[in-house]
Design a protein around this motif. Sequence first.
Motif, mmCIF file in Angstrom:
data_model
loop_
_atom_site.group_PDB
_atom_site.id
_atom_site.type_symbol
_atom_site.label_atom_id
_atom_site.label_comp_id
_atom_site.label_asym_id
_atom_site.label_seq_id
_atom_site.Cartn_x
_atom_site.Cartn_y
_atom_site.Cartn_z
ATOM 1 N N VAL A 81 -2.934 -10.240 46.026
ATOM 2 C CA VAL A 81 -3.020 -11.549 45.400
ATOM 3 C C VAL A 81 -4.248 -12.501 45.870
ATOM 4 O O VAL A 81 -4.277 -12.540 46.873
ATOM 5 C CB VAL A 81 -1.654 -12.371 45.515
ATOM 6 N N LEU A 82 -4.804 -13.361 44.966
ATOM 7 C CA LEU A 82 -6.058 -14.054 45.167
ATOM 8 C C LEU A 82 -7.090 -13.457 46.355
ATOM 9 O O LEU A 82 -7.780 -14.008 47.230
ATOM 10 C CB LEU A 82 -5.629 -15.363 45.850
ATOM 11 N N SER A 83 -7.174 -12.247 45.994
ATOM 12 C CA SER A 83 -8.451 -11.408 46.790
ATOM 13 C C SER A 83 -9.174 -10.616 46.072
ATOM 14 O O SER A 83 -8.688 -10.065 45.118
ATOM 15 C CB SER A 83 -7.682 -10.732 47.960
ATOM 16 N N ASP A 84 -10.609 -10.371 46.271
ATOM 17 C CA ASP A 84 -11.240 -9.332 45.519
ATOM 18 C C ASP A 84 -11.171 -8.139 46.017
ATOM 19 O O ASP A 84 -10.539 -7.992 47.118
ATOM 20 C CB ASP A 84 -12.934 -9.906 45.893
ATOM 21 N N CYS A 85 -11.265 -7.071 45.294
ATOM 22 C CA CYS A 85 -11.038 -5.798 45.460
ATOM 23 C C CYS A 85 -12.438 -4.942 44.608
ATOM 24 O O CYS A 85 -12.175 -4.368 43.717
ATOM 25 C CB CYS A 85 -9.794 -5.224 44.836
ATOM 26 N N ARG A 118 -19.770 -12.725 41.823
ATOM 27 C CA ARG A 118 -19.060 -13.507 42.828
ATOM 28 C C ARG A 118 -18.092 -14.178 42.060
ATOM 29 O O ARG A 118 -17.931 -14.536 41.064
ATOM 30 C CB ARG A 118 -19.971 -14.532 43.449
ATOM 31 N N THR A 119 -16.746 -14.450 42.880
ATOM 32 C CA THR A 119 -15.602 -14.829 42.049
ATOM 33 C C THR A 119 -15.865 -16.398 41.872
ATOM 34 O O THR A 119 -16.634 -17.046 42.795
ATOM 35 C CB THR A 119 -14.070 -14.795 43.154
ATOM 36 N N GLY A 120 -15.605 -16.787 40.780
ATOM 37 C CA GLY A 120 -15.912 -18.447 40.472
ATOM 38 C C GLY A 120 -17.214 -18.484 39.707
ATOM 39 O O GLY A 120 -17.615 -19.579 39.546
#
Length: 311
Positions: A81-85, A118-120
């Motif tokens: 949850v709420l993490s990059d993979c 990149r997230t976001g």
Amino acid sequence: MTPIDQPVRPRRPRLAARAALACATVSALLATATACADDSAPKGRAAVKPTVKPTPAWRTDPASIAALGDSITVGFDACTVLSDCPEVSWSTGTSPKVDSLARRLLRNPAGHSWNFARTGALMSDLPQQITAAAARRPELVTVLIGANDACRSNVGAMTAPADFRAGFERSLKTLRRSLPRTQVYVAAVPDLLRLWSEGRRNELGKQVWKLGICGSMLRDPDDLTKPAQDRRTLVRERVMAYNEALAAVCARDALCRFDRSVFDYRFTGRQLSTWDWFHPGPSGQQELAELAFRTITRKENPLKGEAASAG
């Protein structure tokens, strides 16, 4: 009559003199004719025939890949949850569960693929990612970006289509300055309305949505009133406008392929993250890898003629 009393006859011009006079006359006429014919041509320049540059050939077997984009390409919420993979990324992931592009196309995926997503990330962040990727000199760059430009706190905060298009044009020019022969695969922004309609069936997912994931689309997920439906329709139309911009700009580049199938694909709950029921899970990442692989390995680009109608 003595010799001195004989009349003097005029001498005839010699043959050589006549020939010289004739040549001079002909030369003068030719010079005059040439001058008249060349009046409209630039003085002192020979006519130059235009050269036609050959269209660069698309290679179906690139030897290296750089991934650009947002949370989808770094596998956000695909593992925890709420993490990059990033190991399950559709583009450069190493997990056999996904069988990413890198695993399908490269002999040495770990050493010849790089993930700069990149997230976001927004479209405005793409040039910075391109600059980082250029240092690796990849033969193929994958781009999946735009969801965050539509996934804002409200519809008024979404990136304007004209700004989105201008941002992608700048990004592609930036890439071409450093990587003139690199191939570019551009995935369409997914249909966010489809993801809402599938994800809202899960109660846990809707609780995670309250943390602020894609408020413009996912806020009040069970509200089916007309204002709420109109809001979601506006978000979907904005995504379609983004895809039209991506397709149109990509179509002008001989080494760019736009893949509208990512928008058309009917994701189900089985392809979504079991943590937020919005981002792709490992199964969804695998589907993205398959869609991209089909487009990249086609010898001909079947989407060029459709580019202007993408979305």
